[in-house]
Design a protein around this motif. Structure first.
Motif, mmCIF file in Angstrom:
data_model
loop_
_atom_site.group_PDB
_atom_site.id
_atom_site.type_symbol
_atom_site.label_atom_id
_atom_site.label_comp_id
_atom_site.label_asym_id
_atom_site.label_seq_id
_atom_site.Cartn_x
_atom_site.Cartn_y
_atom_site.Cartn_z
ATOM 1 N N SER A 1 0.826 -1.210 0.000
ATOM 2 C CA SER A 1 0.000 0.000 0.000
ATOM 3 C C SER A 1 0.858 1.256 0.000
ATOM 4 N N ILE A 2 1.973 1.205 0.741
ATOM 5 C CA ILE A 2 2.882 2.348 0.781
ATOM 6 C C ILE A 2 3.465 2.593 -0.609
ATOM 7 N N HIS A 3 3.922 1.517 -1.256
ATOM 8 C CA HIS A 3 4.494 1.661 -2.594
ATOM 9 C C HIS A 3 3.467 2.194 -3.580
ATOM 10 N N THR A 4 2.239 1.673 -3.497
ATOM 11 C CA THR A 4 1.177 2.125 -4.398
ATOM 12 C C THR A 4 0.883 3.604 -4.198
ATOM 13 N N GLY A 5 0.775 4.011 -2.949
ATOM 14 C CA GLY A 5 0.489 5.411 -2.649
ATOM 15 C C GLY A 5 1.583 6.352 -3.117
ATOM 16 N N LEU A 6 2.834 5.980 -2.876
ATOM 17 C CA LEU A 6 3.944 6.838 -3.276
ATOM 18 C C LEU A 6 4.075 6.912 -4.798
ATOM 19 N N SER A 7 3.858 5.793 -5.457
ATOM 20 C CA SER A 7 3.928 5.778 -6.920
ATOM 21 C C SER A 7 2.822 6.642 -7.525
ATOM 22 N N GLU A 8 1.638 6.586 -6.936
ATOM 23 C CA GLU A 8 0.528 7.404 -7.428
ATOM 24 C C GLU A 8 0.803 8.887 -7.214
ATOM 25 N N TYR A 9 1.425 9.199 -6.084
ATOM 26 C CA TYR A 9 1.802 10.597 -5.817
ATOM 27 C C TYR A 9 2.756 11.116 -6.888
ATOM 28 N N VAL A 10 3.802 10.338 -7.191
ATOM 29 C CA VAL A 10 4.763 10.745 -8.215
ATOM 30 C C VAL A 10 4.056 10.948 -9.552
ATOM 31 N N LYS A 11 3.174 10.012 -9.919
ATOM 32 C CA LYS A 11 2.449 10.094 -11.186
ATOM 33 C C LYS A 11 1.643 11.377 -11.270
ATOM 34 N N GLU A 12 0.893 11.700 -10.205
ATOM 35 C CA GLU A 12 0.013 12.864 -10.241
ATOM 36 C C GLU A 12 0.781 14.181 -10.199
ATOM 37 N N VAL A 13 1.940 14.168 -9.532
ATOM 38 C CA VAL A 13 2.784 15.364 -9.579
ATOM 39 C C VAL A 13 3.305 15.572 -11.001
ATOM 40 N N LYS A 14 3.744 14.494 -11.623
ATOM 41 C CA LYS A 14 4.304 14.586 -12.972
ATOM 42 C C LYS A 14 3.259 15.018 -14.007
ATOM 43 N N ASP A 15 2.015 14.506 -13.874
ATOM 44 C CA ASP A 15 1.004 14.878 -14.869
ATOM 45 C C ASP A 15 0.156 16.076 -14.432
ATOM 46 N N ARG A 16 0.555 16.690 -13.325
ATOM 47 C CA ARG A 16 -0.073 17.907 -12.793
ATOM 48 C C ARG A 16 -1.543 17.727 -12.403
ATOM 49 N N SER A 17 -1.942 16.512 -12.127
ATOM 50 C CA SER A 17 -3.304 16.301 -11.625
ATOM 51 C C SER A 17 -3.386 16.531 -10.123
ATOM 52 N N PHE A 18 -2.243 16.608 -9.473
ATOM 53 C CA PHE A 18 -2.165 16.999 -8.056
ATOM 54 C C PHE A 18 -1.171 18.137 -7.919
ATOM 55 N N PRO A 19 -1.522 19.192 -7.191
ATOM 56 C CA PRO A 19 -2.821 19.401 -6.514
ATOM 57 C C PRO A 19 -3.879 19.952 -7.456
ATOM 58 N N ASP A 20 -5.139 19.553 -7.210
ATOM 59 C CA ASP A 20 -6.237 20.121 -7.997
ATOM 60 C C ASP A 20 -6.886 21.247 -7.197
ATOM 61 N N ALA A 21 -8.003 21.732 -7.676
ATOM 62 C CA ALA A 21 -8.645 22.890 -7.044
ATOM 63 C C ALA A 21 -9.011 22.631 -5.586
ATOM 64 N N SER A 22 -9.384 21.389 -5.262
ATOM 65 C CA SER A 22 -9.791 21.081 -3.882
ATOM 66 C C SER A 22 -8.628 21.099 -2.905
#
Length: 279
Positions: A239-260
């Protein structure tokens, strides 16, 4: 919070004692919420927190720092702190000074000392001076080089007899409890039956008075070697690996942070700041 007397009462009433290592405030708070009986600020922090290959490099200062954090996270749980490698092997005054700092500066309720033999007089002196001491026999990680590695202890007639005598000695010296590590279950059960103090096992079978595990091992955190006697009660590493990998992905594709996840300000104020009118 438990005391040395209430812990002995648990043994007398045959109520198993649950003990877990903790190294920081969040892990301590989680253990407290789970109603853990005891916390051990283990020098195993050297491996699971600091990345050392053994407990040997851990210092008294390290243990004080971790103990302070644990007591902030779980002020109502009886906390035992390991005395690290060679901290109790010098002069009596040096050993007492290290213990004093661990209790007064770190806030430990008790200390744990590995070994018997030369440490028995120190255990006596500390307990007579009002310090609660937990002993640790069997596989003593600080002495792994002398023991020939991380191996089961007490398998031969001679070594089993020595372990029994050592257990009796530390009890007579005043230890309020004993940790037995990597000892055959039959031997650990016998030692628990002849001592009046609680015997906490780790890799010592189910017939001791309680159990202790390393926090990270019990929760499946980390990819290091896990001893065969450990059971993972959760598997958090994936779960830790999945969460960290998703964080990297969303930072790279600029989907994080969003408006919320973003604070805003009126465009008019920003315009004034940019033009210098509001400065």
């Amino acid at each position: 919070m438990h005391t040395t007397l209430t812990l002995r009462k648990l043994k007398q009433e045959r109520i198993p004692i649950a003990m877990m290592t903790a190294y920081d405030a969040p892990s301590a708070a989680a253990c407290a919420q789970a109603e853990m009986d005891l916390l051990l600020v283990g020098d195993s922090a050297g491996m699971v927190i600091h990345g050392y290959t053994s407990t040997v490099p851990v210092t008294v200062e390290d243990m004080i720092l971790h103990t302070r954090a644990v007591k902030r996270g779980a002020p109502g749980v009886f906390t035992v702190t390991d005395m690290p490698f060679l901290s109790c092997s010098g002069s009596r005054n040096e050993a007492v000074s290290a213990v004093r700092r661990t209790i007064q500066d770190g806030g430990a309720d008790a200390v744990k000392i590995e070994g018997a033999g030369e440490f028995v007089p120190l255990i006596t002196a500390l307990t007579e001076g009002g310090v609660a001491v937990m002993s640790h026999l069997g596989l003593t990680p600080q002495s792994f080089a002398v023991l020939g590695g991380y191996k089961v202890q007490g398998k031969s007639e001679k070594s089993a007899g020595r372990l029994i005598e050592d257990a009796k000695q530390v009890e007579e010296a005043g230890a309020f409890a004993l940790v037995l590590e990597c000892v055959p279950g039959e031997l650990a059960a016998y030692i628990a039956s002849i001592l009046s103090i609680p015997v906490i096992g780790i890799g010592a079978g189910s017939r001791t008075d309680g159990q202790v595990l390393v926090y990270h091992d019990a929760l499946g955190i980390g990819n290091g070697h896990v001893p065969s006697f450990v059971k993972a009660f959760a598997h958090l590493e994936p779960s830790i690996h999945t969460g960290l990998s998703e964080y990297v992905k969303e930072v790279k594709d600029r989907s994080f942070p969003d408006a919320s996840h973003t604070f805003t300000m009126p465009a008019s104020i920003l315009e004034k700041v940019i033009t210098g009118a509001g400065i």
